[in-house]
Design a protein around this motif. Structure first.
Motif, short mmCIF file in Angstrom:
data_model
loop_
_atom_site.label_atom_id
_atom_site.label_comp_id
_atom_site.label_asym_id
_atom_site.label_seq_id
_atom_site.Cartn_x
_atom_site.Cartn_y
_atom_site.Cartn_z
N LYS A 44 -3.04 -7.48 1.84
CA LYS A 44 -3.19 -6.03 1.79
C LYS A 44 -4.58 -5.62 1.31
O LYS A 44 -5.07 -4.55 1.64
CB LYS A 44 -2.12 -5.44 0.86
CG LYS A 44 -0.70 -5.61 1.43
CD LYS A 44 0.34 -4.99 0.51
CE LYS A 44 1.74 -5.16 1.11
NZ LYS A 44 2.79 -4.59 0.23
N ASN A 56 -4.76 -1.66 8.13
CA ASN A 56 -4.37 -1.16 6.80
C ASN A 56 -4.68 -2.18 5.69
O ASN A 56 -3.89 -2.34 4.75
CB ASN A 56 -2.89 -0.77 6.77
CG ASN A 56 -2.61 0.41 7.67
OD1 ASN A 56 -3.38 1.37 7.71
ND2 ASN A 56 -1.51 0.35 8.42
N HIS A 87 -7.39 -3.13 2.78
CA HIS A 87 -8.50 -2.58 2.00
C HIS A 87 -9.55 -3.66 1.76
O HIS A 87 -9.21 -4.82 1.50
CB HIS A 87 -7.99 -2.05 0.64
CG HIS A 87 -7.15 -0.83 0.76
ND1 HIS A 87 -7.61 0.44 0.51
CD2 HIS A 87 -5.85 -0.68 1.12
CE1 HIS A 87 -6.65 1.31 0.71
NE2 HIS A 87 -5.56 0.65 1.07
N GLU A 99 -4.93 -0.38 -6.65
CA GLU A 99 -4.61 -0.08 -5.25
C GLU A 99 -3.30 -0.73 -4.83
O GLU A 99 -2.51 -0.14 -4.09
CB GLU A 99 -5.76 -0.54 -4.35
CG GLU A 99 -7.00 0.31 -4.48
CD GLU A 99 -8.07 -0.04 -3.46
OE1 GLU A 99 -7.79 -0.89 -2.58
OE2 GLU A 99 -9.16 0.54 -3.51
N GLU A 151 -0.49 1.36 -6.16
CA GLU A 151 -0.33 2.57 -5.35
C GLU A 151 0.35 2.25 -4.02
O GLU A 151 1.24 2.99 -3.56
CB GLU A 151 -1.69 3.22 -5.08
CG GLU A 151 -2.31 3.85 -6.32
CD GLU A 151 -3.72 4.35 -6.06
OE1 GLU A 151 -4.16 4.29 -4.89
OE2 GLU A 151 -4.40 4.78 -7.03
N LEU A 152 -0.04 1.13 -3.41
CA LEU A 152 0.58 0.73 -2.14
C LEU A 152 2.05 0.39 -2.32
O LEU A 152 2.91 0.76 -1.51
CB LEU A 152 -0.16 -0.48 -1.56
CG LEU A 152 -1.56 -0.23 -0.99
CD1 LEU A 152 -2.26 -1.54 -0.64
CD2 LEU A 152 -1.48 0.66 0.25
N GLU A 157 5.26 2.24 -0.68
CA GLU A 157 6.28 1.54 0.10
C GLU A 157 7.68 1.84 -0.44
O GLU A 157 8.65 2.04 0.31
CB GLU A 157 6.02 0.03 0.07
CG GLU A 157 4.89 -0.42 0.96
CD GLU A 157 4.70 -1.92 0.94
OE1 GLU A 157 5.51 -2.62 0.32
OE2 GLU A 157 3.72 -2.40 1.55
#
Length: 571
Positions: free
Chosen positions: A482, A513, A515, A557, A560-561, A565
Motif C-alpha cells: 500500500k 492506489n 503511496h 497513512e 488512515e487507509l 477500509e
C-alpha cells in the motif's frame, strides 16, 4: 561550475627563481634540443612532410607549451603517435587539410581545458591507452620497412592500409638493398648500445652522426651510392616559413571534424599521460586544464608556420628531468636551440641516410609498443583483454580515427557498466537494524516497518542504467504494497532518466492506489527534483529527511487507509 583558472607554470616558478636554476635549465634545454633534433626530422619525414616541418613543429609547439603549459618540465613537439594519422590526412586531404584539421584540434583542446575536462581524460581505461599506443607502434614499424630494406616498388603507390602495405612489401621483397639493411641494423645497434657508455648523449644522435659520416665517406671514397639520403628525396630550407592561415570553408570543416577529434583526443591523452609520468618523478602536480589550453594554442600556432600536430613528448620530457630541468625555461631553451640549428646547420641534414632514420623510428616503435605491459594485461579479466585487443586491432588494421571513436565508446560503456555494478537496490519489508544505519535519529532496538509498507534502498547513483534495473525489480515483486518508501540517502546524484523513472513510478503507483514516500534525499538530488517539478506530483509532505520520519508518515497513512477500509466495510 566555477570559472576556469588559467595558471601557466612558468609564471609560478619565476617566484624564487635563482641564477643556479637558470644555469641548470639552460644546460638541460640544450641537451633536450639536441635529443629532439633527430626525432623531429624522423617524425616529420615519416608523417609525409619535409624534414624541416618536424623541426618547425618542435620549435613553435615546444615554445608555446613551455610558455603557457601547466607542467614545470613538459616538452612539447611532434611525436610518433601522430605519424599514422598525419600521413593518412595528407594522403586524403593534402597539406591544406592537415593544417585545417590541426587548428580545429587546437580549438577543441582549448575547449577541453576551459570546460575543465582535463581530469576526465585521465579516466580513460588503461587497456584502451595501451591498445592505442601498441597499435601505433606496430603501424610506425610497418611504415619503416621500405626504408629499412631499401625496397623498390617500381613507381607503384604505397597503400595507406596495414594489410595493403605488407602485401606490397612481400611482392617486392626481391628488390632488397642490402646496404640499406646494414645501415639500419648498425643504427639500431648504436642506439641500443650507447646508454651502456653514456647516459647523457642520446643514442639516436650518436647513430645519426656516426652513420651519416660513414655513408658520406663510402659515397665519396668508395663509390657506393646505393643508400638514399634526405637530400636525395627532399629539398631542405634553412628558414622559418612566413605565417599563413589556411582558407576555411564549411565543407572542409565538416569533412575534417572527425579527424580533428582524433588529433585532439590523442593529443590530450598523450600530453596528460606525459605530464602525469613527470609528476611522479619530480614530486610535483601539473594543472591538466592549463596544459590542455597550452596544447591547444600550440596546435593552432604550429600549422600557421608550416608545422604539424604536436603534444607532450614523454621521452623528451624525461630527458629534460634527467638532465636537471627545473622549470619551463628549459623547454623554451630547447626551442631556441632547435631554431638555431634550423637556421645555421640544417643543410647538413641532407646527408642523413633514410635507412638511418628508419632505424631510429624502429627503436621508437619498439619503445612505444610497451609489449611487456601488453603481455601483462592479457592476464587481466576477460573484459579488459577484449577491450585491449579490440583497440589494438582497430588501430592497426583500420585507422586511428576508428580506434579512437570506438575506444571512447567502449570507455563510456565500461564506465556505465561498472557504475551500475556498484549501485545496489534492496527491498526491506520487515525491520531495519539500527546498528547498520547512519540516519536513524531514535536508536530503538529495531525499527519496525508497518505491514503493507515496503522500503526500497538505493545505494549509488540513480541514472538511466539503474532506472531500468529499478523497474525490473518492481516487476519481479508479485505483491502490491500500500506504501512504498524509496530510501535515497546513498544516492549522490540523479539524471533526467532517473527523474523520468521516478515520475513514471509515482504515476503508475497512484493508479494502483500505492503511496510513494522518499526518504533521506540529499540537498543536491533534492534541488534537481524540485527544479524538475517532481514534488508537485508527489507532494512535499511525502519528502522525508530520514527513515524515522518516513516510517512515521507511512504509519499515519496506513492507519488512515485501514480506517477508511473499515468504514467502507461497515457500510
Amino acid at each position: 561550475m566555477k570559472g576556469f583558472n588559467f595558471q601557466p607554470k612558468l609564471f609560478a616558478t619565476m617566484r624564487g627563481y635563482t641564477k643556479t636554476d637558470l644555469t641548470t635549465d639552460v644546460m638541460a634545454g640544450i641537451i633536450v634540443g639536441i635529443v629532439a633534433l633527430p626525432l623531429a626530422i624522423a617524425f616529420g619525414i615519416a608523417s609525409g612532410v619535409s624534414p624541416e616541418k618536424g623541426i618547425i613543429t618542435a620549435i613553435v609547439a615546444g615554445f608555446v607549451v613551455s610558455l603557457l603549459g601547466g607542467s614545470k618540465v613538459q616538452i612539447g613537439g611532434p611525436t610518433g603517435a601522430f605519424i599514422v594519422i598525419i600521413y593518412s590526412i595528407i594522403q586524403e586531404y593534402g597539406i591544406e587539410g592537415l593544417m585545417v584539421a590541426t587548428m580545429m584540434a587546437g580549438v577543441l583542446l582549448i575547449l577541453l581545458g576551459v570546460f575543465k575536462l582535463g581530469t576526465i581524460i585521465k579516466f580513460i581505461p588503461y587497456p584502451i591507452i595501451i591498445g592505442f599506443t601498441s597499435g601505433i607502434a606496430v603501424t610506425i614499424f610497418t611504415t619503416q620497412i621500405a626504408d629499412v630494406f631499401g625496397l623498390n616498388f617500381g613507381g607503384e603507390k604505397v597503400p595507406g592500409d596495414f594489410v595493403g602495405k605488407w602485401m606490397l612489401y612481400v611482392r617486392h621483397f626481391d628488390t632488397v638493398n642490402w646496404w640499406n639493411v646494414v645501415v639500419s641494423v648498425v643504427s639500431i645497434l648504436i642506439i641500443a648500445l650507447t646508454p651502456k657508455f653514456s647516459k647523457k648523449i642520446p643514442g639516436s644522435l650518436v647513430a645519426i652522426v656516426v652513420v651519416t659520416l660513414a655513408v658520406y665517406l663510402m659515397k665519396v671514397y668508395g663509390g657506393i651510392t646505393a643508400v638514399d639520403t634526405i637530400g636525395d628525396r627532399f629539398s631542405i630550407k634553412s628558414q622559418l616559413p612566413e605565417a599563413a592561415v589556411p582558407s576555411l570553408n564549411w565543407e572542409a570543416v565538416k569533412n575534417l571534424f572527425p579527424v580533428a577529434i582524433t588529433i585532439a583526443v590523442l593529443g590530450a591523452i598523450e600530453s596528460l599521460l606525459s605530464a602525469t609520468v613527470a609528476d611522479g618523478v619530480i614530486g610535483d602536480r601539473h594543472d591538466s586544464n592549463t596544459e590542455l589550453v597550452a596544447q591547444g594554442v600550440a596546435n593552432i600556432v604550429s600549422p600557421i608556420f608550416g608545422g604539424i600536430p604536436a603534444t607532450g613528448a614523454i621521452a623528451r620530457t624525461m630527458t629534460n628531468i634527467n638532465n636537471g630541468g627545473k622549470s619551463p625555461v628549459a623547454g623554451i631553451v630547447h626551442a631556441v636551440v632547435l631554431l638555431l640549428i634550423l637556421l645555421f646547420l640544417m643543410p647538413l641534414a641532407q646527408y642523413i641516410p633514410m635507412a638511418c632514420l628508419a632505424g631510429v623510428l624502429v627503436v621508437v616503435s619498439y619503445n612505444m609498443s610497451g609489449w611487456r605491459v601488453f603481455k601483462g594485461l592479457l592476464r587481466n579479466p576477460k573484459a579488459d583483454v577484449v577491450v585491449l585487443l579490440i583497440t589494438f586491432f582497430l588501430t592497426v588494421i583500420f585507422d586511428l580515427t576508428v580506434a579512437i571513436e570506438v575506444g571512447l565508446v567502449i570507455a563510456c560503456v565500461l564506465f556505465m557498466k561498472r557504475v551500475m555494478e556498484t549501485t545496489e537496490i534492496s527491498v526491506i519489508t520487515d525491520e531495519i537494524d539500527p546498528n547498520n544505519e547512519s540516519d536513524l535519529e531514535v536508536h530503538e532496538e529495531h525499527l519496525i516497518i508497518p505491514q503493507g509498507v515496503e522500503v526500497y534502498e538505493i545505494n549509488g547513483p540513480y541514472f538511466f542504467g539503474i532506472a531500468t534495473k529499478f523497474e525490473e525489480i518492481m516487476a519481479r515483486l508479485g505483491d502490491r504494497p500500500k506504501i512504498r518508501i524509496i530510501r535515497m540517502r546513498k544516492v549522490p546524484f540523479i539524471d533526467s532518466t532517473g527523474i523520468h523513472n521516478l515520475d513514471t513510478l509515482c504515476r503508475m503507483s497512484q493508479k494502483e492506489n500505492i503511496h510513494i514516500i522518499l526518504s533521506g534525499v540529499n540537498p543536491q538530488v533534492h534541488s534537481v527534483l524540485e527544479k524538475s517539478g517532481f514534488y508537485e506530483l508527489l507532494g512535499k509532505e511525502n519528502i522525508c529527511s530520514n527513515i524515522n520520519e518516513a516510517i512515521e508518515v507511512a504509519t499515519k497513512e496506513m492507519a488512515e487507509l485501514n480506517n477508511l477500509e473499515k468504514s467502507v466495510n461497515s457500510d
